[in-house]
Motif scaffolding. Structure first.
Motif, mmCIF file in Angstrom:
data_model
loop_
_atom_site.group_PDB
_atom_site.id
_atom_site.type_symbol
_atom_site.label_atom_id
_atom_site.label_comp_id
_atom_site.label_asym_id
_atom_site.label_seq_id
_atom_site.Cartn_x
_atom_site.Cartn_y
_atom_site.Cartn_z
ATOM 1 N N PRO A 247 0.834 -1.211 0.000
ATOM 2 C CA PRO A 247 0.000 0.000 0.000
ATOM 3 C C PRO A 247 0.865 1.256 0.000
ATOM 4 C CG PRO A 247 -0.731 -1.550 1.691
ATOM 5 C CD PRO A 247 0.591 -2.040 1.196
ATOM 6 N N ASN A 248 0.374 2.299 -0.654
ATOM 7 C CA ASN A 248 1.053 3.590 -0.608
ATOM 8 C C ASN A 248 0.167 4.602 0.127
ATOM 9 O OD1 ASN A 248 -0.937 4.238 -2.446
ATOM 10 N ND2 ASN A 248 0.453 4.272 -4.223
ATOM 11 N N SER A 249 0.579 5.835 0.116
ATOM 12 C CA SER A 249 -0.177 6.850 0.853
ATOM 13 C C SER A 249 -1.589 7.017 0.307
ATOM 14 C CB SER A 249 0.562 8.191 0.820
ATOM 15 O OG SER A 249 0.772 8.616 -0.512
ATOM 16 N N VAL A 250 -1.751 6.833 -1.009
ATOM 17 C CA VAL A 250 -3.095 6.955 -1.604
ATOM 18 C C VAL A 250 -4.004 5.842 -1.079
ATOM 19 C CG1 VAL A 250 -4.417 6.954 -3.771
ATOM 20 C CG2 VAL A 250 -2.174 8.072 -3.673
ATOM 21 N N SER A 251 -3.439 4.641 -0.885
ATOM 22 C CA SER A 251 -4.221 3.528 -0.328
ATOM 23 C C SER A 251 -4.814 3.926 1.025
ATOM 24 C CB SER A 251 -3.345 2.286 -0.147
ATOM 25 O OG SER A 251 -2.534 2.045 -1.268
ATOM 26 N N LEU A 252 -3.991 4.548 1.857
ATOM 27 C CA LEU A 252 -4.448 4.957 3.185
ATOM 28 C C LEU A 252 -5.490 6.072 3.100
ATOM 29 C CD1 LEU A 252 -0.955 4.901 4.903
ATOM 30 C CD2 LEU A 252 -2.869 3.388 5.438
ATOM 31 N N PRO A 257 -11.870 7.192 4.813
ATOM 32 C CA PRO A 257 -13.328 7.425 4.869
ATOM 33 C C PRO A 257 -14.117 6.201 5.352
ATOM 34 C CG PRO A 257 -12.431 8.306 2.825
ATOM 35 C CD PRO A 257 -11.339 7.512 3.465
ATOM 36 N N ALA A 258 -13.623 4.989 5.033
ATOM 37 C CA ALA A 258 -14.318 3.774 5.471
ATOM 38 C C ALA A 258 -14.291 3.668 6.990
ATOM 39 C CB ALA A 258 -13.663 2.540 4.846
ATOM 40 N N VAL A 259 -13.135 3.930 7.580
ATOM 41 C CA VAL A 259 -13.002 3.857 9.038
ATOM 42 C C VAL A 259 -13.858 4.944 9.693
ATOM 43 C CG1 VAL A 259 -11.370 3.876 10.959
ATOM 44 C CG2 VAL A 259 -10.675 2.944 8.752
ATOM 45 N N CYS A 268 -9.073 2.639 13.812
ATOM 46 C CA CYS A 268 -8.270 3.877 13.786
ATOM 47 C C CYS A 268 -6.871 3.612 14.334
ATOM 48 C CB CYS A 268 -8.947 4.963 14.630
ATOM 49 S SG CYS A 268 -10.385 5.727 13.895
ATOM 50 N N ARG A 269 -6.848 2.962 15.493
ATOM 51 C CA ARG A 269 -5.562 2.707 16.143
ATOM 52 C C ARG A 269 -4.680 1.768 15.315
ATOM 53 N NH1 ARG A 269 -8.568 2.022 21.929
ATOM 54 N NH2 ARG A 269 -8.513 4.219 22.567
ATOM 55 N N SER A 270 -5.307 0.744 14.705
ATOM 56 C CA SER A 270 -4.545 -0.225 13.888
ATOM 57 C C SER A 270 -3.908 0.471 12.694
ATOM 58 C CB SER A 270 -5.476 -1.338 13.402
ATOM 59 O OG SER A 270 -5.993 -2.063 14.489
ATOM 60 N N ILE A 271 -4.694 1.313 12.020
ATOM 61 C CA ILE A 271 -4.168 2.003 10.835
ATOM 62 C C ILE A 271 -3.120 3.023 11.237
ATOM 63 C CG2 ILE A 271 -4.815 3.599 8.979
ATOM 64 C CD1 ILE A 271 -7.526 2.064 8.935
ATOM 65 N N HIS A 272 -3.361 3.694 12.378
ATOM 66 C CA HIS A 272 -2.373 4.655 12.878
ATOM 67 C C HIS A 272 -1.048 3.943 13.163
ATOM 68 C CE1 HIS A 272 -1.659 8.320 15.760
ATOM 69 N NE2 HIS A 272 -0.702 8.174 14.850
ATOM 70 N N GLY A 273 -1.140 2.768 13.768
ATOM 71 C CA GLY A 273 0.071 1.979 14.030
ATOM 72 C C GLY A 273 0.777 1.597 12.742
ATOM 73 N N TYR A 274 0.002 1.206 11.715
ATOM 74 C CA TYR A 274 0.578 0.835 10.413
ATOM 75 C C TYR A 274 1.326 2.030 9.814
ATOM 76 C CZ TYR A 274 0.814 -0.750 5.556
ATOM 77 O OH TYR A 274 1.247 -1.103 4.306
ATOM 78 N N VAL A 275 0.694 3.210 9.902
ATOM 79 C CA VAL A 275 1.328 4.432 9.374
ATOM 80 C C VAL A 275 2.642 4.693 10.093
ATOM 81 C CG1 VAL A 275 1.076 6.955 9.263
ATOM 82 C CG2 VAL A 275 -0.839 5.485 8.626
ATOM 83 N N PHE A 276 2.626 4.532 11.403
ATOM 84 C CA PHE A 276 3.821 4.801 12.212
ATOM 85 C C PHE A 276 4.938 3.814 11.875
ATOM 86 C CE2 PHE A 276 6.316 4.378 16.134
ATOM 87 C CZ PHE A 276 6.660 5.720 16.357
#
Length: 1025
Positions: A247-252, A257-259, A268-276
């Motif tokens: 995934p790239n930044s566009v994927s995120l 919007p889905a979250v 939210c927390r899971s995706i935030h962790g993935y970003v980090f």
């Protein structure tokens, strides 16, 4: 050499003309070229080579530079092939100059597919999707074969135009040519199907792609994020990683919007962790996290992300402000706005809209003006996206003229801005102005959409404009938007608020699907017209329907409990509110405060109001002010009004209309006049509700002359205005004037209503106008087709009973279509006291005891009748009965305002510091009265004691204490105004007449039923009260 190039020469030269008026063409080009550092060698003496033109065209950053290069190509005689013209078209399209690009296209003979593709792409870039699709059709008609790039551009045009039919046809052409598995075309098809809402076809195309790249996955995630089931987007995001695609930044950004829709903090927390973990350091991703947390309700976490960002840009600020606005944290929005200003951060449209919304919701006009200045500085005030909330802010802050001025001066008004300003006017209480603007919109040939209808229909309800409401209903049916849930709900609400529940229920029952808000429209409608039983019935049906009540439901149900005067039911509903987490909603909290106050539990209302976590607003204060007044606490009502101002809340129209009755109740003229001054200062004087309250207030404060003056000056009088003036004349005993005004009201074609008849009949009974009262009473049904109610019968019983016409009175009571209530029997008991009719008094008391067993006043009146008849034993028994039943007689109390302070006196009150001086003055007055022929009326004393003791009882009546105090503490010749909580007794009435003559003072006494104006020994009631 220039054959075939004349259109583009003309187009280009027209824009270059201002630049070449003083110099030869080549010198002009040279002169202009030297100003643009990006093309230093364009016009050198050496011939420009073909690659140079292509390089220069690709590097153009300004339209003027592009025009210069194009002009040089034309005048130099350079042959323009497809590649050059393709570059020109592409360059013009970057500046959204499709007319220039089309000139190049049209002047090119034997146009290739590449040139057609460029022109289609140019239109698509400029969002001229219909023109792009029309160009594609022309291309096919010319017999040219589209290539895969053609389809890529055409699919973008179909997506932009949301033209599914055309998209399906293009898809069939793609499939026919075997290009469906091309990753670029496939991604275009996925994007198109997702954006038109056809996720099934999108998934079919996606599954056929043999090699799915990150762009294809991103397109699918974006589509699923907008679907009814956004969980699928999360599944796709996981599947993407499992298939080996990173995934790239566009994927995120597509996933956020889905979250947000799911309101799932764990996601939210899971995706935030993935970003980090993956070090996505782009500000766009951080901005997406801020938006996602905010929409999930975790605005504090969003703020932590915001403050932890490196290199915050204007988008970051705008996103954080929008997050706060989404969560109704309007103070924080304005706090960020101030911080932005200190940091010199550029304000973009998102931050401007959020700041304006916050200023509007907080009714902070000064801050709104500051934001207005800022958007002018940034040059975005003319953008309709900013201009619309700007106009709305002024409207909701009460600056209607400013809102209208901005609106009428804006050139880019669209349907959205019309609808928004209309809605703002209606929601701010300016329904008539909202409808006026709606009519102007129609003159502009703009067709209302469902948003416009939802803005206008509440105005129809507010003004009871059923005719316009029905017209809008017809329009919605013709426009096929009546089945939309929002429109259907607005129609149900409009009919319900107008009191027409038959069409409201027809629409409600015919709606294919309903939401909680639709049920709320009926529940609130029933509550607002005072029908709590149907409101509660609909509430129960809502619960049985499987839908869950929301805060809006409770705002309708809680007032229904107040209407039922059912504190137990209200407390039960309060429990449900706490259980469902609605108590923090300010509208629900205000409704609860109002309910407790109306049900008599003022302590509960105060407890909720004073809770520290409760964010009070103007409505909260208004409810408390009205609640105090409803419970007879007029002083506290006025104190709450002043406290509201001290806490920096600006009283509005409702505040004024709520507090004026408190001044009227206390006859606090000075306070009432101060409120009037505030009304003038705030510009509320023209409002008819305020005007009606002022007429009532001045009349009840003894200044009927002010009431008349204000009534005569009112330009927009309605039935309530006339009724208020009639009631004022009635309470002052001016029966003849009231009858004249009642006749004038009908001559002026003002609709009389039952209240009008209550007022004029009250005037007749106070003035003893028997014949006139009879005539008016019987005209109700015969002439005006109005059925008399209990109030009208009570007035007639009082009128006839006072005249001693007991046979006629009893005959009237027997013919009543409903059972007489306590007011009717109470009026007859009062007449029995006036005429000392013991026999009938006993009969009447039996009825009253059954209706109001806990009211001591009825026993007191009968005791008075016994005393007047000399039946002291029976009078004593009545007093004993009052004691045995635990009832307490209301003690007589009078109050007078002197030097801005209210002084209250009770019967036999000797506690006042000036009592000795008051006694000396009273003895002096008594000597003078006796010399003038005053004889005490000892029948007014209800106890069998010595005659001298009776006189002492009389001399200590509360109004005499108040009058002597006022005589001691006011200037000679000034008017004295006394308020008494009970009916003035005959002896006090006589003594006040004497005192007015002795002191040459006008004395105004307002007792429990009417005003008495004493002057020069005469009372305005003519001794008939």
């Amino acid at each position: 050499m220039f054959r075939g190039k004349l259109p583009q020469i003309h187009n280009v030269m027209r824009h270059l003309q201002p630049m070449i008026t003083k110099h030869p063409l080549r010198k002009a080009f040279h002169s202009l070229a030297t100003t643009g550092s990006e093309i230093p060698s364009v016009f050198s003496t050496k011939p420009t080579t073909y690659p140079n033109y292509l390089r220069l065209l690709s590097s153009c950053k300004h339209l003027n530079s592009l025009l210069q290069i194009h002009g040089h190509i034309i005048v130099s005689g350079h042959k323009q092939d497809d590649l050059t013209n393709t570059h020109l078209i592409n360059s013009y399209s970057l500046f959204h100059k499709c007319d220039f690009a089309r000139s190049v296209f049209d002047s090119t003979p034997n146009r290739s597919v590449i040139l057609w593709n460029s022109m289609i792409r140019a239109y698509t870039r400029s969002k001229l999707y219909k023109e792009a699709l029309s160009m594609y059709q022309s291309m096919l008609e010319k017999g040219l074969e589209p290539d895969k790039y053609t389809f890529t551009f055409v699919l973008k045009a179909c997506t932009g135009a949301l033209d599914l039919q055309m998209g399906i046809w293009v898809h069939s052409e793609i499939a026919h040519k075997g290009l469906e598995c091309d990753v670029f075309i496939g991604t275009g098809l996925i994007d198109m199907y997702c954006k038109v809402g056809n996720l099934i076809c999108a998934r079919e195309v996606f599954d056929k792609l043999p090699n799915k790249d990150v762009v294809a996955w991103n397109a699918m995630i974006a589509g699923l994020s907008q679907s009814p089931d956004p969980c699928e987007a999360l599944g796709f995001f996981q599947g993407m990683q499992m298939s080996g695609v990173e995934p790239n930044s566009v994927s995120l950004l597509n996933l956020f919007p889905a979250v947000s829709k799911l309101l799932d903090i764990e996601s939210c927390r899971s995706i935030h962790g993935y970003v980090f973990r993956r070090y996505f350091l782009r500000s766009a991703v951080s901005n997406g996290l801020i938006d996602m947390y905010s929409k999930c309700g975790y605005v504090n976490v969003a703020r932590q992300v915001f403050e932890g960002m490196w290199g915050r840009d204007d988008v970051s600020w705008g996103t954080m402000m929008a997050g706060y606005a989404h969560n109704e944290c309007f103070f924080e929005v304005l706090e960020l706005f101030d911080w932005m200003r200190r940091e010199n951060v550029k304000m973009n449209k998102v931050s401007a809209v959020s700041a304006l919304l916050a200023a509007m919701e907080r009714r902070d006009l000064e801050k709104g003006k500051e934001i207005h200045d800022c958007v002018i500085e940034q040059g975005i005030d003319s953008d309709i996206v900013v201009a619309t909330p700007l106009m709305t802010m002024y409207a909701k802050c009460g600056e209607i003229e400013k809102a209208k001025q901005l609106f009428k001066g804006h050139q880019g008004r669209d349907l959205v801005s019309w609808s928004a300003v209309i809605a703002a006017l209606v929601q701010s209480g300016y329904a008539e102005e909202g409808l006026s603007l709606f009519r102007e919109m129609q003159y502009e040939n703009l067709k209302p959409n469902r948003v416009t209808l939802m803005s206008v229909l509440p105005a129809c309800a507010e003004l009871s404009s059923l005719k316009l409401g029905k017209s809008l209903h017809c329009y919605s049916v013709k426009a096929n938007i009546d089945s939309d849930i929002s429109t259907g709900t607005a129609l149900v609400s409009m009919y319900a608020k107008c009191g027409y529940f038959t069409p409201a229920l027809i629409i409600f029952n015919s709606m294919p699907s309903k939401e909680t808000v639709t049920w709320n429209a009926l529940i609130n409608g029933y509550a607002q017209i005072g029908d709590p039983y149907h409101a509660m019935e609909m509430f129960q049906k809502l619960q049985l329907s499987g839908l869950h009540p929301d805060s809006g439901t409770m705002v309708g149900v809680v007032p229904a409990c107040a209407l039922l005067d059912d504190l137990g039911q209200g407390t039960c509903i309060h429990g449900q509110i706490i259980k469902n987490g609605f108590e923090s909603d300010s509208h629900v909290k205000n409704a609860l405060i109002d309910m407790y106050a109306k049900c008599g539990s003022l302590s509960s209302a105060e407890f909720l109001f004073n809770k520290t976590e409760f964010a009070k607003d103007e409505v909260s204060w208004n409810v408390l002010i009205a609640g105090y007044m409803q419970n007879g606490h007029a002083k506290e009502s006025i104190s709450a009004f002043h406290q509201m101002k001290l806490e920096n809340f600006r009283p509005n129209l409702v505040s004024i209309v709520s507090v004026l009755p408190a001044a009227a109740h206390l006859a606090a003229l000075r306070e009432g006049m101060a409120f009037h001054a505030y009304i003038v200062h705030m510009g509320f004087q023209s409002n008819k509700h305020v005007g009606n309250s002022l007429i009532d207030m001045y009349a009840k404060c003894g200044r009927l002359d002010y009431s008349k003056k204000f009534f005569n000056e009112m330009e927009n009088k309605d039935t309530v205005s006339w009724n208020a003036m009639l009631a004022g004349l009635a309470v002052h005993g001016y029966g003849d004037h009231a009858i004249e005004l009642f006749s004038l009201m009908q001559e002026s074609h003002v609709q009389v209503d039952p209240v009008s008849f209550v007022s004029v009949l009250s005037a007749c009974r106070h003035a003893g106008l028997i014949e006139e009262g009879r005539r008016i009473f019987y005209s109700m049904k015969e002439t005006h087709h109005l059925e008399p109610n209990l109030e009208h019968y009570a007035c007639m019983v009082d009128l006839l009973g006072r005249a001693g016409l007991f046979d006629e009175t009893l005959g009237l009571i027997k013919t009543m279509p409903v059972e007489p209530d306590a007011a009717v029997w109470g009026a007859l008991l009062g007449a029995c006291r006036m005429h000392s009719n013991v026999k009938l008094g006993l009969v009447v008391l039996d009825h009253l005891v059954k209706l109001e067993p806990r009211n001591p006043a009825h026993y007191v009146v009968l005791s008075s009748i016994f005393a007047q008849s000399g039946r002291w034993g029976d009078a004593g028994k009545m007093r004993l009965k009052i004691k045995q039943t635990g009832l307490k007689k209301t003690p007589g109390c009078s109050w007078v305002e002197v030097k801005r302070r209210v002084h209250a006196f009770r019967v036999r009150d000797q506690s006042h510091p000036q009592f000795d001086s008051m006694s000396l003055l009273w003895n002096d007055l008594l000597d003078k009265m006796e010399k003038m022929g005053y004889v005490p009326d000892r029948s007014c004393v209800l106890q069998n004691v010595e005659e001298e003791d009776k006189e002492l009882f009389l001399h200590s009546h509360s109004e005499r204490l108040a009058i002597t105090f006022a005589l001691l503490n006011t200037k000679p010749g000034s008017t004295i105004q006394i308020v008494k909580n009970l009916r003035v007794c005959a002896d006090c009435h006589t003594t006040t007449k004497f005192i007015s003559k002795i002191t040459s003072r006008e004395i105004i006494v307002r007792d429990a039923t009417r005003f008495h104006h004493f002057e020069n020994g005469v009372c305005s009631c003519r001794d008939y009260w």
